[in-house]
Write an enzyme that holds these catalytic residues in place. Structure first.
Site, PDB file in Angstrom:
ATOM      1  N   ASP A 197       7.552  70.770   7.193  1.00 22.38           N
ATOM      2  CA  ASP A 197       8.845  70.299   6.685  1.00 22.38           C
ATOM      3  C   ASP A 197       8.733  68.771   6.672  1.00 22.38           C
ATOM      4  OD1 ASP A 197      11.694  71.098   5.933  1.00 22.38           O
ATOM      5  OD2 ASP A 197      12.123  69.696   7.547  1.00 22.38           O
ATOM      6  N   VAL A 223      14.824  76.426  17.033  1.00 24.23           N
ATOM      7  CA  VAL A 223      15.985  77.315  16.947  1.00 24.23           C
ATOM      8  C   VAL A 223      15.551  78.575  16.210  1.00 24.23           C
ATOM      9  CG1 VAL A 223      18.302  77.622  16.012  1.00 24.23           C
ATOM     10  CG2 VAL A 223      17.642  75.419  16.979  1.00 24.23           C
ATOM     11  N   GLY A 271      14.303  80.364  11.166  1.00 28.14           N
ATOM     12  CA  GLY A 271      14.084  79.492  12.324  1.00 28.14           C
ATOM     13  C   GLY A 271      13.838  78.073  11.853  1.00 28.14           C
ATOM     14  N   LYS A 272      13.881  77.133  12.736  1.00 31.11           N
ATOM     15  CA  LYS A 272      13.549  75.740  12.391  1.00 31.11           C
ATOM     16  C   LYS A 272      13.355  74.973  13.682  1.00 31.11           C
ATOM     17  CE  LYS A 272      13.526  73.289   8.445  1.00 31.11           C
ATOM     18  NZ  LYS A 272      13.361  73.782   7.075  1.00 31.11           N
ATOM     19  N   GLY A 273      12.561  73.923  13.634  1.00 29.37           N
ATOM     20  CA  GLY A 273      12.366  73.125  14.848  1.00 29.37           C
ATOM     21  C   GLY A 273      11.623  71.859  14.546  1.00 29.37           C
TER      22      GLY A 273
END
Ligand code: NAD
Length: 516
Positions: free
Chosen positions: A224, A138, A183-185
């Protein structure tokens, strides 16, 4: 005709409460309070892009342990002596990966597809099959710079969760004044149930598909939950593979090993940042961390480094809860010894359980341990309203992202428990990721002392601005200037942090326009 009408028709959207809408409550509250520009609000309300894709990988053959009842059928099966034990890779779920040469040269005794290993257990030989994994990225907002945010490997992920975490990164990068967006995913996977080579293949396929969506000046991932420097190395390798200027691409990911372009101090940076905030919180009261006590949820990257640093500052760790259980020692848990226990290769689940220097307690009792501080450093949503009612601490410093639900926040405020919210408390990671990115761009290498000095100034400066916004105390000191951000009334610290983020992001839109 009725069935034709229904064919391929999306149901009308119904507004429902989700992790994302819950996480955005604070955004809307702060936006209302500062009268955020209407169009900026629309830009920030939903992510720029939401990518979902799939990754397939061929898994390896496994030895799956039989339950004792079933094993009785193989009572006469003699032990297979393994001449090359390195070829067997034990996983946290009890299964064993059978690497190609594991049984080479061994006298293998197989009965109906089963064999007995020297540990006495009977295992079924299960051939490796291909598996598909759901993957996400995202990209929430890039008004202030390239999208930036971690890669999570965990079973409990969803688009909604990654939207919430990506938005958090937009706020956090603004608060830390690093020139990035959010952002992150990640991948829906329990990494502890896969072997090293399998995870390598899955990561390479993941990056292969991600490559067209990201770049060192477009979107920069980092570790993460469930990922680390090794995974970042693979991502860098796959991104730069075959490129003529591959050394210029080191900034494609941060959180790399220092030997391949990572920054000194990055591994400990998030925990270090939490500790700097806590230190500043007490310093303002004229106190130090000497003799202070804390409880900690999560003993991974953030939790273990944070605990080690706090212990060095004089604080005492009383209890730790992780995915597998909880340990307690009223006299204090020796953090370096606990780190050694968790990182012991024999501790397959990387759990705090079984640590000899503490006793096991129930999770419900963990939240009721009396201490000065509670540091959640695991997953989101753990401090519910019920937990908030039971906590016996005076301060919460959020190492994890989104550990406190909005209802719990209200309970904590009512109970007068202080809060250092996640978007400042755990911003140390992304701050040092920025230092890593600059070092990669400039082909430089900074010392750990230099990194930590910069980090300390950045964390304390921005935390002080947030406290001033919260108390409506506009001022300029040697270290910070909160005058442009105070809003003429007092607000809670989480709202104050969000106000700082929104004012900084809004400035970009209002001064640069809406082309980004
Ligand atoms: P990690 O994978 O290294 O460790 C996670 C820890 O949480 C492990 O000890 C695990 O046992 C525990 N855990 C998992 N599920 C749990 C559950 N249901 N109950 C209790 N404990 C549980 O992850 P990390 O990198 O330390 O990240 C921890 C948190 O900090 C996450 O919320 C992450 O988003 C946030 N964070 C991490 C960084 C970073 O630099 N790594 C930066 C900012 C925020």
């Amino acid at each position: 005709m009725a069935s034709e009408e229904n064919f391929m028709r999306a149901p009308a959207p119904t507004p429902k409460r989700t992790v994302y809408t819950e996480a955005m409550e604070i955004f809307h509250r702060a936006a209302d309070l500062i009268g955020l520009d209407k169009r900026v609000r629309l830009e920030l309300e939903e992510p720029d892009y939401e990518h979902i894709f799939y990754v397939t990988a061929k898994l390896k053959d496994r030895l799956v342990p039989l339950a004792p009842e079933q094993a009785k059928d193989f009572a006469s099966l003699s032990v297979t002596q393994v001449r090359n034990p390195e070829g067997l890779e034990r996983l946290a779920d009890g299964k064993i990966i059978l690497n190609g040469r594991a049984l080479l040269g061994s006298d293998v005794n197989i009965s109906r597809g089963h064999l007995r290993l020297p540990d006495g257990n009977v295992y079924q030989l299960v051939p490796g099959e291909s598996q598909r994994f759901k993957a996400y990225r995202v990209q929430h907002n890039q008004a202030r710079g390239p999208y930036k945010g971690g890669i999570r490997y965990h079973r409990e992920v969803s688009l909604d969760l990654f939207k919430a975490l990506a938005a958090e990164m937009t706020w956090k990068t603004a608060i830390s004044e690093v020139p990035f967006g959010g952002g992150k995913g990640g991948i829906q996977i329990d990494p502890r149930s896969y072997g090293r080579e399998e995870l390598e293949n899955i990561t390479l396929r993941f990056m292969y598909k991600l490559k067209s969506l990201i770049g060192p000046n477009i979107d920069i991932p980092a570790p993460d939950v469930g990922t680390n420097g090794d995974i970042m190395a693979l991502m860098y390798r796959q991104y730069s593979d075959g490129e003529r200027e591959r050394h210029n691409m080191r900034g494609i990911v941060t959180g790399k090993d220092v030997r391949i372009g990572g920054s000194e101090g990055r591994a400990a940076a998030t925990g270090q940042g939490v500790a700097f905030c806590i230190e500043d919180y007490y310093a303002e009261k004229g106190e130090t961390l000497k003799g202070k006590t804390f409880i900690l949820q999560g003993f991974g990257n953030v939790g273990s480094h944070g605990a080690a640093i706090l212990q060095k500052m004089g604080a005492r760790l009383l209890a730790v809860n992780d995915a597998d259980g909880t340990i307690y020692n009223g006299d204090g848990i020796d953090v370096p010894a606990l780190i050694a226990h968790v990182s012991d290769p024999k501790n397959l689940r990387k759990s705090v359980l079984g640590f000899p220097g503490a006793q096991k307690i129930e999770k419900k009792d963990f939240w009721e341990v009396q201490a000065d501080m509670c540091i959640p450093a695991a997953l989101g949503g753990e401090i519910t309203a019920d937990v908030a009612e039971r906590l016996k601490v005076k301060l919460i410093a959020e190492g994890a992202n989104g550990p406190t639900t909005p209802e719990a926040d209200r309970v904590l405020q009512k109970r007068g428990i202080d809060m250092i919210p996640d978007i400042i408390a755990n911003a140390g990671g992304v701050t040092v990721s920025y230092y890593e990115w600059i070092q990669n761009k400039r082909m430089e290498r900074w010392s750990e002392a230099e990194v930590n000095q910069r980090l300390e100034h950045a964390m304390k400066r921005n935390y002080r601005i947030i406290r001033d916004i919260s108390r409506n105390q506009a001022r300029r000191s040697d270290t910070h200037d909160s005058r442009p951000f105070c809003i003429g009334k007092e607000v809670d610290p989480r709202c104050a942090a969000m106000i700082l983020a929104l004012k900084r992001i809004e400035a970009h839109y209002l001064l640069e326009g809406f082309s980004q």
